[in-house]
Design an enzyme around this catalytic site. Structure first.
Site, short mmCIF file in Angstrom:
data_model
loop_
_atom_site.label_atom_id
_atom_site.label_comp_id
_atom_site.label_asym_id
_atom_site.label_seq_id
_atom_site.Cartn_x
_atom_site.Cartn_y
_atom_site.Cartn_z
N GLU A 292 0.83 -1.21 0.00
CA GLU A 292 0.00 0.00 0.00
C GLU A 292 0.86 1.26 0.00
O GLU A 292 0.54 2.24 -0.64
CB GLU A 292 -0.95 0.00 1.21
CG GLU A 292 -2.04 -1.06 1.13
CD GLU A 292 -2.94 -0.91 -0.10
OE1 GLU A 292 -3.01 0.20 -0.65
OE2 GLU A 292 -3.54 -1.91 -0.52
N TYR B 114 -5.89 6.80 3.93
CA TYR B 114 -6.05 5.77 2.91
C TYR B 114 -5.32 4.48 3.32
O TYR B 114 -5.90 3.39 3.32
CB TYR B 114 -5.51 6.24 1.53
CG TYR B 114 -5.35 5.06 0.62
CD1 TYR B 114 -6.47 4.51 0.00
CD2 TYR B 114 -4.13 4.40 0.49
CE1 TYR B 114 -6.36 3.35 -0.75
CE2 TYR B 114 -4.02 3.24 -0.25
CZ TYR B 114 -5.14 2.73 -0.87
OH TYR B 114 -5.04 1.57 -1.59
N ASP C 131 -9.42 6.54 -2.67
CA ASP C 131 -8.25 6.94 -3.46
C ASP C 131 -8.74 7.54 -4.77
O ASP C 131 -9.95 7.74 -4.94
CB ASP C 131 -7.29 5.75 -3.68
CG ASP C 131 -7.83 4.76 -4.69
OD1 ASP C 131 -9.04 4.82 -5.03
OD2 ASP C 131 -7.05 3.92 -5.17
#
Ligand code: SF4
Length: 312
Positions: free
Chosen positions: A35, A118, A136
């Protein structure tokens, strides 16, 4: 509020899901690395860096025990180097304050260095099944099109994502939404005819116009860079300060008002960063105490500079 067909989207996702390394081996650490890398790095490069990082740092402890320089060295070329520095700080913090085990909930993840809303939502939902919605750029685009809005605010996008979230499969749901944006609901050329949620899409007939692109004007900055080369043909390289451009990486001397008297002009490089355009005049002169550039972490710009001078 439009409610998307959750079953249709999830079964589409399970059919097309790409066999990415962090899906095949879904440890929380591997998911967190992916991520952080993928936020500002394209998928193919992200996979390469993910493999190299995980091989060298298979656990959070192994990264905490290494030096930040070693993390930066593996990060070379991936850009946004502050991410590498913060990732190292995160590993140290997890070892010092959480016994080397990544915290499992959104709020605790959010307190770690380098973790924004996020990433905290992605890791909490994918690795720990916590029902929190990710937002996102892909999800913003899907939302703008599903609801037919040109400029949805961050709060509107977050509310949409929260309302659509599949509470029992939050990780797969978040990934399905992002995959939809990446694979079908693409910015310029959406494949609406293949879309599993086209029946609820209010903006489908003008999808290409949605959302209206944000205008980002790049700022131009001018630099001089002097590559000083010693008798063995090695360049003098210095570690850049901990803050500012390419913090912590190594490179030849560079500055906006660096004197270049007695140096030879080699050429000019135009280098684009996300919000800045750097115009770098590259100069060469004689030096001493050069070092092997392969032994230190260099930014892509510094590699280009050394290439221009014929040293890489
Ligand atoms: S129908 Fe088209 S515009 Fe709407 S969500 Fe699907 S791919 Fe995107």
């Amino acid at each position: 509020m439009v409610m998307m067909n959750q079953g249709a989207l999830l079964s589409w996702y399970r059919r097309v899901e790409r066999p990415l390394p962090w899906r095949l081996n879904p440890s929380p650490w591997s998911i967190l690395l992916s991520e952080i890398l993928l936020q500002q790095t394209q998928m193919e490069r992200g996979i390469r860096y993910h493999t190299a990082l995980l091989e060298r740092f298979p656990t959070v402890q192994s990264m905490a025990e290494s030096s930040v320089d070693e993390v930066l060295h593996l990060w070379q070329g991936a850009g946004y180097y502050s991410r590498a520095r913060r990732l190292h700080a995160l590993a140290v913090e997890v070892v010092q304050s959480h016994g080397g085990v990544l915290p499992e909930d959104y709020d605790s993840l959010l307190k770690l260095p380098g973790i924004g809303p996020y990433t905290a939502a992605a890791v909490a939902s994918i690795a720990f099944m916590e029902p929190v919605a990710c937002v996102d750029g892909n999800i913003r685009r899907v939302m703008a099109r599903q609801t037919n809005q040109e400029e949805p605010s961050p709060t509107q996008v977050q509310s949409f994502a929260n309302e659509q979230l599949h509470e029992n499969a939050p990780g797969d749901w978040n990934q399905a939404m992002m995959e939809l944006g990446a694979l079908l609901c693409r910015p310029r050329n959406p494949s609406c005819e293949e879309c599993p949620v086209h029946d609820t899409c209010l903006g489908r007939s003008r999808a290409r116009e949605l959302p209206r692109p944000k205008k980002i004007k790049k700022k131009t900055e001018q630099y001089n860079c002097i590559v000083r080369v010693d008798d063995r043909g090695l360049p003098e390289l210095h570690q850049r300060p901990d803050t500012g451009l390419f913090a912590g990486l190594w490179g030849p001397e560079m500055g906006s008002d660096l004197g270049t008297e007695g140096c030879d002009h080699v050429g000019t490089i135009r280098h684009l960063l996300s919000h800045r355009e750097l115009i770098v005049s590259v100069w060469k002169s004689k030096g001493k105490n050069g070092i092997d550039s392969e032994t230190v972490a260099l930014s892509t710009l510094d590699r280009r500079i050394l290439e221009l001078v014929g040293l890489l």
